[in-house]
Design a protein around this motif. Sequence first.
Motif, PDB file in Angstrom:
ATOM      1  N   LEU A  30       0.835  -1.194   0.000  1.00 27.59           N
ATOM      2  CA  LEU A  30       0.000   0.000   0.000  1.00 27.59           C
ATOM      3  C   LEU A  30       0.876   1.252   0.000  1.00 27.59           C
ATOM      4  N   ALA A  31       0.383   2.289  -0.663  1.00 28.74           N
ATOM      5  CA  ALA A  31       1.042   3.595  -0.650  1.00 28.74           C
ATOM      6  C   ALA A  31      -0.039   4.664  -0.716  1.00 28.74           C
ATOM      7  N   ARG A  32       0.309   5.870  -0.309  1.00 28.13           N
ATOM      8  CA  ARG A  32      -0.646   6.972  -0.424  1.00 28.13           C
ATOM      9  C   ARG A  32      -0.853   7.331  -1.895  1.00 28.13           C
ATOM     10  N   ALA A  55       9.975  -5.346  -1.613  1.00 29.78           N
ATOM     11  CA  ALA A  55       9.375  -4.039  -1.904  1.00 29.78           C
ATOM     12  C   ALA A  55       9.526  -3.089  -0.724  1.00 29.78           C
ATOM     13  N   LEU A  56       9.354  -3.588   0.483  1.00 34.49           N
ATOM     14  CA  LEU A  56       9.518  -2.749   1.667  1.00 34.49           C
ATOM     15  C   LEU A  56      10.965  -2.288   1.813  1.00 34.49           C
ATOM     16  N   ARG A  57      11.901  -3.200   1.554  1.00 36.07           N
ATOM     17  CA  ARG A  57      13.314  -2.821   1.655  1.00 36.07           C
ATOM     18  C   ARG A  57      13.695  -1.801   0.589  1.00 36.07           C
ATOM     19  N   ALA A  58      13.096  -1.914  -0.587  1.00 35.67           N
ATOM     20  CA  ALA A  58      13.440  -1.003  -1.684  1.00 35.67           C
ATOM     21  C   ALA A  58      13.141   0.449  -1.340  1.00 35.67           C
ATOM     22  N   MET A  59      12.205   0.673  -0.417  1.00 36.64           N
ATOM     23  CA  MET A  59      11.773   2.034  -0.104  1.00 36.64           C
ATOM     24  C   MET A  59      12.481   2.619   1.123  1.00 36.64           C
ATOM     25  N   ARG A  60      13.388   1.887   1.739  1.00 38.62           N
ATOM     26  CA  ARG A  60      13.973   2.358   2.998  1.00 38.62           C
ATOM     27  C   ARG A  60      14.696   3.680   2.855  1.00 38.62           C
ATOM     28  N   HIS A  73      14.297   6.051   0.613  1.00 38.90           N
ATOM     29  CA  HIS A  73      13.318   7.114   0.372  1.00 38.90           C
ATOM     30  C   HIS A  73      12.586   7.482   1.667  1.00 38.90           C
ATOM     31  N   GLU A  74      12.244   6.474   2.474  1.00 39.27           N
ATOM     32  CA  GLU A  74      11.557   6.749   3.735  1.00 39.27           C
ATOM     33  C   GLU A  74      12.464   7.489   4.706  1.00 39.27           C
ATOM     34  N   ALA A  75      13.761   7.148   4.701  1.00 38.91           N
ATOM     35  CA  ALA A  75      14.698   7.844   5.576  1.00 38.91           C
ATOM     36  C   ALA A  75      14.785   9.328   5.205  1.00 38.91           C
ATOM     37  N   ARG A  76      14.784   9.605   3.903  1.00 33.30           N
ATOM     38  CA  ARG A  76      14.849  11.001   3.469  1.00 33.30           C
ATOM     39  C   ARG A  76      13.544  11.730   3.768  1.00 33.30           C
ATOM     40  N   ALA A  77      12.434  11.046   3.588  1.00 27.42           N
ATOM     41  CA  ALA A  77      11.131  11.675   3.820  1.00 27.42           C
ATOM     42  C   ALA A  77      10.781  11.751   5.296  1.00 27.42           C
ATOM     43  N   GLU A  78      11.487  10.966   6.123  1.00 26.11           N
ATOM     44  CA  GLU A  78      11.253  10.881   7.562  1.00 26.11           C
ATOM     45  C   GLU A  78       9.819  10.462   7.878  1.00 26.11           C
ATOM     46  N   ARG A  79       9.277   9.602   7.044  1.00 29.39           N
ATOM     47  CA  ARG A  79       7.993   8.985   7.315  1.00 29.39           C
ATOM     48  C   ARG A  79       7.830   7.763   6.416  1.00 29.39           C
ATOM     49  N   ARG A  80       6.865   6.930   6.767  1.00 31.34           N
ATOM     50  CA  ARG A  80       6.635   5.714   6.006  1.00 31.34           C
ATOM     51  C   ARG A  80       5.939   6.022   4.687  1.00 31.34           C
ATOM     52  N   LEU A  81       6.405   5.358   3.624  1.00 33.94           N
ATOM     53  CA  LEU A  81       5.837   5.547   2.299  1.00 33.94           C
ATOM     54  C   LEU A  81       5.147   4.297   1.771  1.00 33.94           C
ATOM     55  N   VAL A  82       5.389   3.149   2.388  1.00 35.02           N
ATOM     56  CA  VAL A  82       4.873   1.889   1.874  1.00 35.02           C
ATOM     57  C   VAL A  82       4.533   0.973   3.046  1.00 35.02           C
ATOM     58  N   SER A  83       3.588   0.075   2.841  1.00 37.38           N
ATOM     59  CA  SER A  83       3.151  -0.796   3.927  1.00 37.38           C
ATOM     60  C   SER A  83       2.636  -2.118   3.363  1.00 37.38           C
ATOM     61  N   ARG A  84       2.715  -3.173   4.164  1.00 41.49           N
ATOM     62  CA  ARG A  84       1.950  -4.376   3.855  1.00 41.49           C
ATOM     63  C   ARG A  84       0.462  -4.043   3.907  1.00 41.49           C
ATOM     64  N   ARG A 116       3.237   6.675  -7.120  1.00 31.81           N
ATOM     65  CA  ARG A 116       4.080   6.578  -8.309  1.00 31.81           C
ATOM     66  C   ARG A 116       5.536   6.335  -7.935  1.00 31.81           C
ATOM     67  N   LEU A 117       6.004   6.979  -6.864  1.00 28.89           N
ATOM     68  CA  LEU A 117       7.376   6.774  -6.403  1.00 28.89           C
ATOM     69  C   LEU A 117       7.588   5.326  -5.976  1.00 28.89           C
ATOM     70  N   VAL A 118       6.646   4.787  -5.218  1.00 29.50           N
ATOM     71  CA  VAL A 118       6.762   3.401  -4.771  1.00 29.50           C
ATOM     72  C   VAL A 118       6.775   2.460  -5.972  1.00 29.50           C
ATOM     73  N   GLU A 119       5.862   2.686  -6.903  1.00 33.16           N
ATOM     74  CA  GLU A 119       5.775   1.805  -8.075  1.00 33.16           C
ATOM     75  C   GLU A 119       7.079   1.830  -8.869  1.00 33.16           C
ATOM     76  N   ASP A 120       7.604   3.013  -9.139  1.00 35.25           N
ATOM     77  CA  ASP A 120       8.830   3.127  -9.939  1.00 35.25           C
ATOM     78  C   ASP A 120      10.031   2.553  -9.194  1.00 35.25           C
ATOM     79  N   THR A 121      10.127   2.842  -7.893  1.00 36.73           N
ATOM     80  CA  THR A 121      11.278   2.377  -7.117  1.00 36.73           C
ATOM     81  C   THR A 121      11.290   0.862  -7.002  1.00 36.73           C
ATOM     82  N   VAL A 122      10.147   0.284  -6.711  1.00 40.21           N
ATOM     83  CA  VAL A 122      10.079  -1.175  -6.560  1.00 40.21           C
ATOM     84  C   VAL A 122      10.373  -1.857  -7.890  1.00 40.21           C
TER      85      VAL A 122
END
Length: 478
Positions: free
Chosen positions: A40-42, A103-108, A110-121, A48-54
């Motif tokens: 899941l993503a917002r 997929a969760l690891r791929a976003m780590r 990006h999440e560190a830079r955003a300082e919030r969660r971007l993806v979830s089970r 779109r960021l999650v889809e492209d990154t994964v």
Amino acid sequence: MAPQRFHEQFDQIQRSMPDVSLAMGPDDAAEFIYEKGVVLARDGEEARLVEDTVRGHFTEATGLTADHVRRAGPETNRSGITRIQVGDPGHGDRRGDRAVAHALRAMREHEARAERRLVSRNHVVSIAVNSCPGDEPVPAPLTQGTNPAAAEAGYDADTAVGVLVIDNGLTHDYGMVPLLAHVQGDVHGTETDTQGNLLQYVGHGTFIAGLLAAVAPNTDITVRNTLNDAGAILEDQFGQRLFDAVDEHGWPDVISLSAGTANGRDDGLLGVQSFMDELRRQRTLLVAAAGNNSSASKFWPAAYADLPGYEDAVLSVGALRSDGEFGACFSNYGSWVQAYAPGERLTSTLTGFDAPAPYLYQHSTYDECRYHFTYACTCQYPRHSGVLSTAGTPTAGKADQVMFEGYAHWSGTSFATPVAAGMVVAYMTANKLGDARAARKKLLAETGAYAEVRGAHVPALRPPTWRPTPVTQLAPPA
């Protein structure tokens, strides 16, 4: 053969969701259940960021391909969540999903830079006797009434407090009970199997309504069947269904929610975040069950009570054992649980008021407490053998059957929750308060009653009409 409650419940939930492939998490630790092949993503740029990154992460180095990475259905609008398929749901088994983990690891970063969660089970949210069960209901004499007993305060339509129960609906005969005269809502629907036995979890919403009405008679209670399918729903759907409930009935004074999930995190559930943000802007108090895993892991949405900005909007509730002095063996615990209420062997309305209703136990009791407590807890008593626990064993087909004739004994933080909600409502009525959040704050400040849970002294909300029962301490095993 010792019963494996979580695995038995996993199978039950999987059967209720035949078109969804499920896995246990994290890895095979069996702390929660989630959908395979999907994250899941917002909505919007983050999706779109999650889809492209994964897609870019799924190279030969991972052993996975990018072929499956795509939007997996329409955006859910009100909940603000997009489903993204990241793998083949048919791959692997119930012990986990490698594609989701990658997929969760791929976003780590990006999440560190955003300082919030971007993806979830996409977790399974279930009623709190489901994948973290307290126990199953036990018949209670019709002459016994409820415990807590019905308070003497009357009903006044002009001052009655509105309570919305998000659960699995009402049994067909609830209207025969005078205690439930001011209860309305969705009926459960199908209540029995082809042999005429009650399905598992039937009566859960009616039991909750009876506890609320007993503790706080001056209430207008509405029960929704949001969790009607084996008491479980996917996280991305749950957020929308919560919005649907308040859209139909308006924001009530109190929402009683006996459902949730762990997710191994400290920042909430992505699928319900939009609803929780809207809740914070309203005056409604959410009273939510802390869960029955006997764990300190946060159980959501109850654990929002521990997040900044939500502490006044959410009351998280754990369960006390039948003497009210200590925590029940099954109750989750920790600093995120704000209060505890009686939740073991309570007595309330179920079904069978018009005609006796048969029930086959689904789970077997344990020889010893599965959480290693030494009192005679609900893990062990009353003794019974269940269909799921005996499947494939020499005792298969020998599950115990009981008959319900109205009332039942039942345990779980599912039921401590409406007791606590009723205490807040009763305080509102007694003190002529129109604000449930203010009543919650004053009630906790003035209660003066405490219990001991895992060595900590915690606020205890014990209704005046509740009758404690002594517990039996068992000798330690030789």
